[in-house]
Scaffold this active site. Structure first.
Site, short mmCIF file in Angstrom:
data_model
loop_
_atom_site.label_atom_id
_atom_site.label_comp_id
_atom_site.label_asym_id
_atom_site.label_seq_id
_atom_site.Cartn_x
_atom_site.Cartn_y
_atom_site.Cartn_z
N GLU A 66 41.97 24.30 50.54
CA GLU A 66 41.08 24.71 51.64
C GLU A 66 39.97 23.71 51.84
O GLU A 66 39.31 23.35 50.85
CB GLU A 66 40.49 26.09 51.34
CG GLU A 66 41.57 27.17 51.37
CD GLU A 66 41.04 28.59 51.15
OE1 GLU A 66 39.83 28.77 51.00
OE2 GLU A 66 41.87 29.50 51.14
N ARG A 73 45.27 34.92 48.09
CA ARG A 73 45.02 33.53 47.74
C ARG A 73 46.23 32.71 48.22
O ARG A 73 47.38 33.15 48.09
CB ARG A 73 44.86 33.35 46.22
CG ARG A 73 43.47 33.74 45.69
CD ARG A 73 42.38 32.79 46.19
NE ARG A 73 41.04 33.12 45.73
CZ ARG A 73 40.14 33.81 46.41
NH1 ARG A 73 40.44 34.31 47.60
NH2 ARG A 73 38.92 34.01 45.93
N HIS A 109 39.59 31.38 55.94
CA HIS A 109 39.11 32.18 54.81
C HIS A 109 37.93 33.06 55.25
O HIS A 109 36.82 32.95 54.73
CB HIS A 109 38.68 31.25 53.65
CG HIS A 109 38.67 31.96 52.31
ND1 HIS A 109 39.02 31.32 51.14
CD2 HIS A 109 38.37 33.22 51.96
CE1 HIS A 109 38.90 32.18 50.13
NE2 HIS A 109 38.52 33.34 50.61
N1 LIG Z 1 40.41 36.43 51.93
C1 LIG Z 1 39.29 36.83 51.37
O1 LIG Z 1 38.20 36.49 51.82
C2 LIG Z 1 39.35 37.74 50.18
C3 LIG Z 1 38.34 38.70 49.97
C4 LIG Z 1 38.44 39.54 48.86
C5 LIG Z 1 39.51 39.42 47.97
N2 LIG Z 1 40.43 38.45 48.18
C6 LIG Z 1 41.60 38.31 47.29
O2 LIG Z 1 42.42 39.47 47.44
C7 LIG Z 1 43.16 39.71 46.25
C8 LIG Z 1 43.00 41.17 45.84
O3 LIG Z 1 41.65 41.44 45.57
P1 LIG Z 1 41.24 42.87 44.97
O4 LIG Z 1 39.76 42.88 44.96
O5 LIG Z 1 42.02 43.95 45.62
O6 LIG Z 1 41.76 42.69 43.45
P2 LIG Z 1 42.23 43.85 42.46
O7 LIG Z 1 42.18 43.24 41.11
O8 LIG Z 1 41.46 45.10 42.73
O9 LIG Z 1 43.76 44.13 42.88
C9 LIG Z 1 44.81 43.27 42.58
C10 LIG Z 1 46.04 44.14 42.31
O10 LIG Z 1 47.16 43.27 42.17
C11 LIG Z 1 48.01 43.85 41.19
N3 LIG Z 1 48.94 42.86 40.65
C12 LIG Z 1 48.78 42.02 39.60
N4 LIG Z 1 49.90 41.30 39.42
C13 LIG Z 1 50.77 41.69 40.38
C14 LIG Z 1 52.09 41.30 40.71
N5 LIG Z 1 52.75 40.36 40.00
N6 LIG Z 1 52.70 41.91 41.75
C15 LIG Z 1 52.05 42.85 42.47
N7 LIG Z 1 50.79 43.26 42.20
C16 LIG Z 1 50.16 42.68 41.17
C17 LIG Z 1 47.07 44.41 40.14
O11 LIG Z 1 47.69 45.41 39.37
C18 LIG Z 1 45.95 44.96 41.02
O12 LIG Z 1 46.16 46.33 41.28
C19 LIG Z 1 42.64 38.69 45.24
O13 LIG Z 1 43.51 37.60 45.24
C20 LIG Z 1 41.28 38.26 45.80
O14 LIG Z 1 40.93 36.99 45.36
C21 LIG Z 1 40.37 37.63 49.27
O1 LIG Z 2 36.83 35.70 46.58
C1 LIG Z 2 36.27 36.22 47.54
O2 LIG Z 2 35.33 37.03 47.42
C2 LIG Z 2 36.76 35.96 48.89
O3 LIG Z 2 37.84 35.10 48.88
C3 LIG Z 2 35.67 35.53 49.84
O4 LIG Z 2 35.18 34.24 49.61
P1 LIG Z 2 33.88 33.76 50.46
O5 LIG Z 2 32.68 34.38 49.83
O6 LIG Z 2 33.85 32.27 50.36
O7 LIG Z 2 34.06 34.22 51.85
#
Ligand SMILES: NC(=O)c1ccc[n+]([C@@H]2O[C@H](COP(=O)([O-])OP(=O)(O)OC[C@H]3O[C@@H](n4cnc5c(N)ncnc54)[C@H](O)[C@@H]3O)[C@@H](O)[C@H]2O)c1
Ligand SMILES: O=C(O)[C@H](O)COP(=O)(O)O
Length: 607
Positions: free
Chosen positions: A324, A295, A343
């Protein structure tokens, strides 16, 4: 006191199969309906979400592009209206004709949307993980269930992270843009810039994965395959899970100071907001490269521009931004050493098909009156139960929050026991809400997951956290539902050794006094401090003047003390002082407390 009762592992929604709340036949969709609950729910009647008469087909608005397989599933059950790129006004007009809406991150489902629906909208489906674009408070107020699809895009996000990592290291985007720009100007040989775009190799370099959850783990696996040395920082991930794939869990400072590449995969929480800031950029190796597919808010974007200009950060590759789309004049976007994507982390054909199926199943299930395992807002709890349990609900969440913050980094939370001491008969005390709130307190500070009554057990199970419950049945008249709640985390080390009880678990216990939750026990030490604001716990040698000394330091640092309480083993031996503070003390204030000779250990805990 008669001892105890049963130990039950979390069972509500313990698998991904939905909990069926009601039968469909002959019920109207217009109003939430009442359904009878079994004995252990006090025979009270509670409102379920949405129920349709068999002859009325619900209408689902799909507001952003959704995979065909998901659309097919929806069409078997509902009328499906695919209307993309609606303006906020158009969405508000259309929504009054819809029973459910499915969105990605590009559509704001605001309070106005719920208000405009006239009570018809019953389910919001988020085809992805993040629900920051849905007003959850408004959804709950309007009795609207919000469901998401938390797992189907994990691999896509990890692959995009790796794509950005490799593209950044080899200047792929910049080189491509330079050649294309040259061709527009009728081939300028000067733009065939083989020397300018010399990259760096990945093999043998150290990658720090910040956040070792679903996406972080998959990134680590792939980076190992590229021959990188992978370390990870995640205060809450079990070290054995990391070791299993050859990754060492290290402290935050070690991770950022030793990494050649840093890849961010933690959720955006108050603790991670702008976690990469001026202070932390200054600790990094000169020439570090940064990838962010988590994020935007976890990076202070202005500080990143400064770090790029100063050469501390050689390059950054970013998929996510604080705002965004980012403003057109953003210095970060225009920076020549920054590669950006709009994104796209979840945007693969496969992930979108998976997400579409996951969300369609959840939305259809919810429309049928089932509580989906991926629900993210609270179902309606009977008002009478909620009123009585309200202070205990707060107490449960805060005990969970305190307990998890006492865990030392790298320990991993796997086994939690919640003990309720009550004079009520077990059948007259429904602890699901309390257990859910302990789980919320344990998991929310360390994750992006929104935990509630619906998804608490599912979330705990998914994270490998076993929550067991025990009842201690007290003699006496059961005026209040509970005397004490105790939360214990087993098989972990603590940041505050005194929080470990004689039996070896991190232990915190509390009770409700005059409607206010209080912390009454830490480890073996009895304390009494109201759970408002924040708390400092100090272990010290019991001697005169300690309360005054600590109080003076906090006073000088303009930190307001709400409560102080000292629990000791015996006079002049060890004591634990619990101090309730309104503000977060500065680092220097905490250091001054730590420097008091009689203070043996201390910890600050945010509530
Ligand atoms: N760019 C995209 O399109 C996209 C897609 C999917 C997920 N995401 C983002 O990716 C991130 C991770 O997603 P996920 O599904 O792996 O989540 P998740 O909850 O499985 O993993 C997050 C991890 O971060 C750890 N964490 C919490 N606080 C922390 C800190 N202070 N320092 C280090 N680690 C810490 C947690 O213990 C956990 O293991 C989220 O922010 C999610 O919104 C983005
Ligand atoms: O939170 C999510 O699942 C990701 O950031 C992806 O977002 P999107 O569905 O808009 O691609």
């Amino acid at each position: 006191m008669a001892a105890s009762a049963s130990s039950a592992s979390s069972s509500l929604l313990s698998s991904r199969s939905p909990l069926k709340l009601n039968s469909l036949s002959s019920l109207s969709w217009k109003l939430p309906v009442s359904v009878s609950l079994p004995r252990h729910h006090h025979n009270q009647r509670r409102r379920a979400f949405v129920v349709f008469a068999m002859d009325a087909k619900p209408t689902v608005l799909v507001a952003e592009k959704l995979g065909e397989a998901g659309l097919d599933l929806l069409k078997e059950f509902a009328n499906v209206d695919c209307s993309y790129n609606l303006s906020p006004e158009e969405l508000c007009t259309k929504i009054s004709l819809c029973d459910a809406i499915i969105v990605r991150s590009g559509t704001k489902v605001s309070r106005e949307v719920f208000e405009s629906s006239g009570g018809r909208l019953k389910v919001v489906g988020r085809a992805g993980v993040g629900i920051d674009n849905v007003d959850l408070g408004a959804a709950t107020e309007h009795g609207c269930l919000v469901v998401n699809a938390p797992t189907a895009n994990t691999v896509a996000a990890a692959e995009h992270g790796i794509a950005l990592l490799t593209a950044m290291a080899r200047n792929v985007a910049q080189a491509d843009a330079s050649i294309k720009a040259a061709h527009e100007n009728v081939i300028d040989a000067g733009k065939w810039q083989r020397n300018k775009y010399v990259g760096v190799s990945l093999v043998g370099k150290t990658l720090a994965v910040m956040g070792f959850g679903k996406v972080g783990t998959e990134v680590a696996r792939r980076a190992k395959g590229l021959g990188m040395h992978v370390i990870a920082h995640d205060p809450y991930a079990p070290a054995d899970r990391a070791h299993a794939i050859g990754v060492d869990l290290v402290s935050f400072d070690e991770a950022i100071a030793t990494a050649d590449f840093i890849s961010l995969h933690m959720p955006l929480t108050p603790a991670t907001n702008k976690i990469l800031n001026d202070e932390n950029f200054a600790k990094m190796k000169k020439g570090v490269r940064i990838v962010n597919v988590a994020r935007g808010g976890v990076i202070d974007e202005d500080a990143l521009v400064r770090a790029l200009d100063a050469g501390i950060v050689a390059q950054a590759a970013l998929d996510v931004f604080t705002v965004e789309p980012p403003p057109k004049d953003s210095k970060l976007i225009q920076h020549e050493n920054v590669t950006v994507t709009p994104h796209l982390g979840a945007s693969t054909m496969e992930a979108q098909e998976g997400v579409a199926i996951e969300i369609a199943e959840a939305v259809v299930g919810a429309l049928k009156g089932e509580l989906a395992a991926t629900a993210v807002n609270a179902p309606m709890v009977p008002a009478e139960v909620l009123t009585e349990l309200k202070p205990y609900v707060t107490l449960s969440e805060k005990l969970g929050r305190l307990a998890v913050q006492l865990v030392a980094g790298g320990s991993g939370v796997k086994s939690v026991k919640v003990t309720y001491a009550s004079a009520r008969a077990p059948d007259d005390l429904d602890t699901r809400l309390l257990r859910a709130m302990v789980t919320k307190g344990l998991i929310e500070p360390i994750s992006s997951v929104f935990v509630n009554l619906v998804n608490a057990d599912f979330t705990a199970k998914q994270r490998g956290v076993r929550i067991s419950e025990e009842r201690v049945i007290l003699d006496g008249s059961p005026e209040s539902p509970l005397e004490t709640i105790q939360v214990q985390i087993a098989n972990v080390e603590s940041r505050f050794a005194s929080a470990i009880s004689e039996s070896g678990e991190i232990t915190v216990e509390g009770k409700v006094k005059d409607g206010v939750p209080h912390l009454t026990k830490v480890g073996a030490f009895e304390v009494d401090v109201s759970l408002e604001g924040n708390i400092i716990l100090c272990r010290q040698v019991d001697q005169p003047g300690m309360i005054g000394t600590v109080g003076s330091i906090l006073g000088e640092e303009n930190v307001n003390v709400s409560f102080m309480s000292v629990g000791r083993i015996a006079p002049r031996k060890q004591a634990v002082m619990a101090i309730g503070v309104d503000e977060q003390p500065s680092k220097s204030a905490l250091k001054r407390i730590g420097d008091i000779p009689a203070v043996e250990e201390f910890v600050f805990l945010a509530l």
